[in-house]
Design an enzyme around this catalytic site. Structure first.
Site, PDB file in Angstrom:
ATOM      1  N   HIS A   8      33.826  34.901  48.612  1.00 32.62           N
ATOM      2  CA  HIS A   8      32.564  33.966  48.101  1.00 32.62           C
ATOM      3  C   HIS A   8      33.013  32.422  48.278  1.00 32.62           C
ATOM      4  O   HIS A   8      34.512  32.306  48.599  1.00 32.62           O
ATOM      5  CB  HIS A   8      32.087  34.026  46.662  1.00 32.62           C
ATOM      6  CG  HIS A   8      33.070  33.724  45.587  1.00 32.62           C
ATOM      7  ND1 HIS A   8      34.075  34.957  45.009  1.00 32.62           N
ATOM      8  CD2 HIS A   8      33.771  32.744  44.865  1.00 32.62           C
ATOM      9  CE1 HIS A   8      35.002  34.405  44.313  1.00 32.62           C
ATOM     10  NE2 HIS A   8      34.840  33.008  44.178  1.00 32.62           N
ATOM     11  N   HIS A  50      28.899  36.964  41.703  1.00 33.75           N
ATOM     12  CA  HIS A  50      28.517  36.048  42.714  1.00 33.75           C
ATOM     13  C   HIS A  50      28.898  36.118  44.074  1.00 33.75           C
ATOM     14  O   HIS A  50      29.873  36.733  44.441  1.00 33.75           O
ATOM     15  CB  HIS A  50      28.767  34.675  42.166  1.00 33.75           C
ATOM     16  CG  HIS A  50      30.290  34.431  41.904  1.00 33.75           C
ATOM     17  ND1 HIS A  50      31.385  35.487  41.825  1.00 33.75           N
ATOM     18  CD2 HIS A  50      31.181  33.255  42.000  1.00 33.75           C
ATOM     19  CE1 HIS A  50      32.683  35.025  41.865  1.00 33.75           C
ATOM     20  NE2 HIS A  50      32.258  33.689  42.309  1.00 33.75           N
ATOM     21  N   HIS A 103      36.586  26.029  46.747  1.00 36.73           N
ATOM     22  CA  HIS A 103      37.223  27.095  47.123  1.00 36.73           C
ATOM     23  C   HIS A 103      36.600  27.953  47.938  1.00 36.73           C
ATOM     24  O   HIS A 103      35.464  28.161  47.765  1.00 36.73           O
ATOM     25  CB  HIS A 103      38.142  27.623  45.999  1.00 36.73           C
ATOM     26  CG  HIS A 103      37.175  28.468  44.951  1.00 36.73           C
ATOM     27  ND1 HIS A 103      36.791  27.796  44.004  1.00 36.73           N
ATOM     28  CD2 HIS A 103      36.941  29.495  44.832  1.00 36.73           C
ATOM     29  CE1 HIS A 103      36.069  28.821  43.188  1.00 36.73           C
ATOM     30  NE2 HIS A 103      36.062  30.095  43.823  1.00 36.73           N
ATOM     31  N   HIS A 122      38.663  34.490  34.598  1.00 33.41           N
ATOM     32  CA  HIS A 122      37.149  33.776  34.306  1.00 33.41           C
ATOM     33  C   HIS A 122      36.428  34.293  33.437  1.00 33.41           C
ATOM     34  O   HIS A 122      36.262  35.753  33.479  1.00 33.41           O
ATOM     35  CB  HIS A 122      36.420  33.652  35.813  1.00 33.41           C
ATOM     36  CG  HIS A 122      37.220  32.805  36.990  1.00 33.41           C
ATOM     37  ND1 HIS A 122      37.470  31.594  36.854  1.00 33.41           N
ATOM     38  CD2 HIS A 122      37.183  33.294  38.138  1.00 33.41           C
ATOM     39  CE1 HIS A 122      37.892  31.277  37.833  1.00 33.41           C
ATOM     40  NE2 HIS A 122      37.858  32.131  38.772  1.00 33.41           N
ATOM     41  N   TYR A 169      44.126  30.162  41.445  1.00 32.20           N
ATOM     42  CA  TYR A 169      43.794  29.020  42.374  1.00 32.20           C
ATOM     43  C   TYR A 169      44.813  28.304  42.937  1.00 32.20           C
ATOM     44  O   TYR A 169      45.743  28.327  42.124  1.00 32.20           O
ATOM     45  CB  TYR A 169      43.020  28.077  41.545  1.00 32.20           C
ATOM     46  CG  TYR A 169      41.610  28.388  41.176  1.00 32.20           C
ATOM     47  CD1 TYR A 169      40.666  29.067  42.216  1.00 32.20           C
ATOM     48  CD2 TYR A 169      40.828  27.996  40.075  1.00 32.20           C
ATOM     49  CE1 TYR A 169      39.282  29.398  41.944  1.00 32.20           C
ATOM     50  CE2 TYR A 169      39.627  27.892  39.647  1.00 32.20           C
ATOM     51  CZ  TYR A 169      38.832  28.889  40.665  1.00 32.20           C
ATOM     52  OH  TYR A 169      37.472  28.848  40.116  1.00 32.20           O
ATOM     53  N   GLU A 220      41.333  31.169  46.616  1.00 31.27           N
ATOM     54  CA  GLU A 220      41.303  31.935  45.440  1.00 31.27           C
ATOM     55  C   GLU A 220      41.774  33.360  45.828  1.00 31.27           C
ATOM     56  O   GLU A 220      40.990  33.790  46.631  1.00 31.27           O
ATOM     57  CB  GLU A 220      39.989  31.963  44.485  1.00 31.27           C
ATOM     58  CG  GLU A 220      39.943  32.726  43.185  1.00 31.27           C
ATOM     59  CD  GLU A 220      38.773  32.898  42.699  1.00 31.27           C
ATOM     60  OE1 GLU A 220      37.645  32.632  43.212  1.00 31.27           O
ATOM     61  OE2 GLU A 220      38.698  32.783  41.418  1.00 31.27           O
TER      62      GLU A 220
HETATM   63 FE   LIG Z   1      35.973  31.722  42.862  1.00 26.67          FE
END
Ligand SMILES: [Fe+2]
Ligand code: FES
Lengths: 308, 115
Positions: free
Chosen positions: A153, A200, A215, A247, A256, A266
């Protein structure tokens, strides 16, 4: 669940300042395979567990950042339908002919209210080095470097994230999986959108200005592999932003770090499965630290301000 | 440190930096907090400084944050500055940093961008 319309993040084109340094980073450290180099100097990469021709494109330029992220859609017919819907919606849409880059068919390109360019395409060549399909071993040859499975993503920063999210939901059929709210308790400051069953596929954070890149994320198999990636980062003295950590949003395990041009990358494993009938998860402002960095429970200044 | 040069940051203190090491990394490794640390790789503009005296080389820097004109005026990204002598510098102001960060919306032109 039948997946239709937009299938998944397909590829991203990232600008780098120095291709030689970028090759060491993306090929040797991340462990992506170089598919080919174009006549214009762009370099095409794929991760070992991806079927399509490539998923990462690097272009040498005078400033880093993201040229565009592209989603693969289910069919040429769906592509035409999305192009029509985007035009009806009032988006700035243009056509990119097949052959603009190797292995990918025609694309439909549009601009979001946050000033980002996204593309859609339906056709890509199958890589000859893709995962095996007949009595498939888990890989053809052992994964190198950080053992990245696939491009996962992107997170991008811009001003009108409400308008952009509305476009992704209303026109492209994305679902809102999660969001973080401003102190007023209603205005979103971060929006997480999915087109499938991942937590996501693209995310937007509110930021003054347009078209910023936060990112590109790469999927790893396990929390163990996140640790292995961290070992590589220290061994080769790579620039780390934060992590290994987790997260709250998506629940993914993460690091990161930065490529040699300052673009944030990431590596990421885990995350919940999303079904489209699920309610939106929300984070209030006083829990924003936990939402982003679950173990630290505080944002670092770099997360909010360092972009390319 | 053999051959190290002294780096002096206005209102930020000083630290040694070897000629093959960049100023931002030398600062970070010395535990000095004189210049903000971002990507450490010439992309984000976070570490923008203006060098006021001394000789130095620079590595690749985002043109969005350091234009040709401003690099002639001594502006540079500290993570891309390699000292050839003792250096004096000042942190860029928030306004100077944001100019590049927010900047124009259009990505740089080039193959693969929309027409
Ligand atoms: Fe991410
Ligand atoms: S820290 Fe990002 S440009 Fe120096």
């Amino acid at each position: 669940m039948a997946m239709s319309g937009v299938l998944r993040p397909g590829l991203v084109q990232i600008r780098v300042l120095d291709m030689a340094a970028a090759l060491i980073h993306y090929r040797d450290r991340l462990g992506l395979d170089v598919v080919t180099t174009g006549a214009d100097g762009r370099v095409y990469f794929k991760a070992y567990d991806e079927f399509d021709h490539h998923s990462i494109v690097l272009r040498e330029a005078e400033e880093p950042g993201m040229d565009y992220m592209a989603f693969k859609v289910e069919s040429e017919k769906a592509l035409d339908e999305f192009a029509r819907k985007l035009r009806d919606y009032g988006a700035e849409v243009s056509d990119v002919p097949a052959g603009e880059q190797p292995g990918v068919g025609r694309r439909v390109s549009f601009m979001t209210p946050t000033g980002h360019r996204f593309d859609l395409y339906a056709t890509a060549d199958l890589s000859k080095d893709g995962p095996m399909v007949d009595n498939p071993d888990i890989w053809r040859s052992e994964p190198r470097g950080m053992r990245i499975i696939r491009f996962d993503h992107c997170l991008v920063y811009g001003d009108d994230i409400d308008g952009t999210a509305k476009m992704f939901v209303d026109v492209l059929g994305f679902k809102l999986s999660e969001m973080a709210l401003a102190p007023d308790g209603t205005t979103p400051i971060a929006i997480f959108l999915t087109c499938g069953m991942k937590a996501h596929d693209v995310a937007f954070v509110r930021y003054e200005g347009k078209g910023k890149f936060h990112h590109a994320s790469f999927r790893l198999e396990s929390w163990n592999d996140v640790g292995h990636a961290a070992d590589i980062m220290t061994r080769y003295d790579m620039s780390v932003d934060i992590g290994p950590t987790r997260h709250g949003i998506t629940r993914g395990h993460t690091i990161y770090f930065f490529d040699p041009s300052g673009n944030r990358n990431e590596v990421f494993s885990g995350g919940y499965e999303y079904y489209p009938d699920e309610p939106v998860r929300k984070w209030t402002y006083d829990s924003a630290g936990k939402a982003i960095f679950y173990y630290e429970r505080a944002l670092n200044e770099r997360f909010m301000t360092v972009v390319t | 440190m053999d051959g190290a040069h002294n780096i002096e940051v206005d209102d930020g203190g000083s630290f040694p930096c070897a000629p093959e090491r960049n100023v931002l990394l030398a600062m970070e490794r010395c535990g000095v907090a004189a210049i903000p640390i971002g990507c450490r790789n010439g992309g984000c503009g976070f570490c923008l400084v203006q060098v006021t005296s001394g000789k130095y080389r620079t590595g690749p820097m985002s043109r969005r944050h350091v234009s040709k004109d401003s690099s002639e005026a001594g502006y540079a990204l500290a993570c891309r500055v390699y000292p050839d002598s003792d250096l004096s510098m000042r942190r860029a102001t928030q306004a100077e940093r944001l100019e590049g960060s927010i900047g124009p919306a259009e990505p740089p032109s080039g193959y693969g961008n929309r027409k």
